[in-house]
Scaffold this active site. Structure first.
Site, mmCIF file in Angstrom:
data_model
loop_
_atom_site.group_PDB
_atom_site.id
_atom_site.type_symbol
_atom_site.label_atom_id
_atom_site.label_comp_id
_atom_site.label_asym_id
_atom_site.label_seq_id
_atom_site.Cartn_x
_atom_site.Cartn_y
_atom_site.Cartn_z
ATOM 1 N N ASP A 31 0.823 -1.200 0.182
ATOM 2 C CA ASP A 31 0.091 0.107 0.071
ATOM 3 C C ASP A 31 1.025 1.341 -0.169
ATOM 4 O OD1 ASP A 31 -2.189 1.341 0.072
ATOM 5 O OD2 ASP A 31 -2.878 1.180 2.238
ATOM 6 N N ASN A 79 -11.124 -2.893 -5.112
ATOM 7 C CA ASN A 79 -10.362 -1.915 -5.952
ATOM 8 C C ASN A 79 -10.995 -1.601 -7.343
ATOM 9 O OD1 ASN A 79 -7.122 -3.007 -4.876
ATOM 10 N ND2 ASN A 79 -8.345 -1.146 -4.031
HETATM 11 C C1 IPE Z 1 -5.420 -2.712 -0.019
HETATM 12 O O1 IPE Z 1 -5.150 -1.247 -0.251
HETATM 13 C C2 IPE Z 1 -5.285 -3.506 -1.186
HETATM 14 C C3 IPE Z 1 -4.116 -3.774 -2.003
HETATM 15 C C4 IPE Z 1 -3.134 -3.093 -1.315
HETATM 16 C C5 IPE Z 1 -4.254 -4.308 -3.261
HETATM 17 P P1 IPE Z 1 -6.207 -0.367 -0.488
HETATM 18 O O2 IPE Z 1 -5.526 1.039 -0.562
HETATM 19 O O3 IPE Z 1 -7.244 -0.721 -1.445
HETATM 20 O O4 IPE Z 1 -6.953 -0.375 1.055
HETATM 21 P P2 IPE Z 1 -7.780 0.818 1.772
HETATM 22 O O5 IPE Z 1 -8.952 1.157 0.956
HETATM 23 O O6 IPE Z 1 -7.025 1.950 2.178
HETATM 24 O O7 IPE Z 1 -8.519 0.168 3.006
HETATM 25 C C1 IPE Z 2 -1.621 0.143 -3.175
HETATM 26 O O1 IPE Z 2 -1.331 1.562 -3.293
HETATM 27 C C2 IPE Z 2 -1.836 -0.364 -4.588
HETATM 28 C C3 IPE Z 2 -3.009 -0.859 -4.943
HETATM 29 C C4 IPE Z 2 -4.308 -0.871 -4.120
HETATM 30 C C5 IPE Z 2 -3.483 -1.560 -6.218
HETATM 31 P P1 IPE Z 2 -2.549 2.448 -3.269
HETATM 32 O O2 IPE Z 2 -3.048 2.789 -4.767
HETATM 33 O O3 IPE Z 2 -3.665 2.035 -2.513
HETATM 34 O O4 IPE Z 2 -2.024 3.726 -2.758
HETATM 35 P P2 IPE Z 2 -2.543 4.674 -1.626
HETATM 36 O O5 IPE Z 2 -3.054 4.132 -0.445
HETATM 37 O O6 IPE Z 2 -3.811 5.609 -2.568
HETATM 38 O O7 IPE Z 2 -1.340 5.658 -1.304
HETATM 39 MG MG MG Z 3 -4.086 2.297 -0.565
#
Ligand code: IPE
Ligand code: IPE
Ligand code: MG
Length: 251
Positions: A31, A79
């Site tokens: 993340d 997602n």
């Molecule tokens: C969790 O991250 C899913 C992945 C890393 C693939 P998200 O960014 O989607 O999670 P939330 O929305 O902060 O809970």
């Molecule tokens: C994790 O990084 C990747 C996926 C969930 C696919 P994020 O895209 O959630 O990054 P933040 O949380 O917005 O910084």
């Molecule tokens: Mg995220």
């Protein structure tokens, strides 16, 4: 007897890892890609690209450390709520990653596997994943589980539905299912539960990751954003894990 010695990492950091107590299964919620890009005034997709570079480093290091399973949360069932452009960019990155990295992963003995309902991914992603899995299934290195269109709740419901359809005598009142029976229907069937779940980016939640399997996993959080996550951070997580007291309900 413990055999503790200093191990140098590529990032010039040394930390004492106990090589007799390496976790079998590490799971990572990758993340912080979006915030990493935002901090640099770049589009979010640049963060995802940088995140792929981190994947490359971390798999290599897990393989070197002798970790048996590495589960990487790459795309959750939630997602899909993201803007279409970002979802498309993530799917394109996945295909590019598999094509570009296949030879290197295969050479290093990595077993490429996936967990989640990949039937909802674009056809090209499905094809690359199936091909990569088929061509690495006999490798002997770390098993890399890419969690794609993965959700812990969806996994449990999917397992339950498969189990129901396998029950021959649906009218029988004497069916009892054990935890062991049920686990056979999960995507992670045959794998040990994760010893440690790592979440960078500062969030302290599971976000629907491995809900069944994490019953006794150790959690490790860090403010570092995934694109900045290094071998040294992995070593720190393992070191901290090794210094925890896992009681599993005992004393
Ligand atoms: C969790 O991250 C899913 C992945 C890393 C693939 P998200 O960014 O989607 O999670 P939330 O929305 O902060 O809970
Ligand atoms: C994790 O990084 C990747 C996926 C969930 C696919 P994020 O895209 O959630 O990054 P933040 O949380 O917005 O910084
Ligand atoms: Mg995220």
């Amino acid at each position: 007897m413990f055999n503790i010695f200093k191990k140098k990492t590529n990032s010039n950091t040394s930390i004492e890892i106990d090589y007799n107590n390496i976790p079998k299964h590490i799971a990572i919620i990758m993340d912080g890609n979006g915030r990493w890009a935002k901090k640099k005034n770049l589009p979010r997709t640049f963060g995802h690209k940088a995140g792929v570079e981190t994947i490359r480093k971390i798999i290599k290091e897990c393989n070197r450390l002798g970790i048996k399973y590495l589960t990487l949360y790459a795309f959750s069932t939630e997602n899909w709520k993201r803007p279409k452009d970002e979802v498309n960019a993530l799917m394109t990155l996945l295909v590019e990653y598999l094509k570009k990295e296949f030879d290197e992963l295969n050479k290093n003995g990595v077993v490429i596997n996936y967990i989640g309902d990949i039937s909802k991914l674009p056809k090209t992603c499905q094809e690359e994943l199936i091909k990569a899995k088929r061509n690495t299934i006999n490798n002997k290195g770390v098993v890399m589980n890419l969690a794609l269109n993965y959700g812990g709740r969806a996994e449990i419901i999917n397992a339950l539905n498969s189990l129901i359809s396998d029950i021959k005598d649906k009218n029988s009142k004497n069916i009892t299912i054990s935890e062991k029976d049920f686990e056979k229907y999960l995507y992670t069937s045959g794998m040990p539960d994760p010893d440690i779940i790592i979440r960078p980016s500062g969030e302290q939640r599971l976000s629907n990751f491995l809900l069944w399997q994490c019953a006794y996993s150790e959690f490790w959080y860090s403010d570092i954003l995934w694109p900045d996550f290094s071998e040294a951070d992995l070593h720190q997580a393992i070191y901290d894990y090794q210094n925890r007291d896992r009681r599993f309900g005992g004393i």
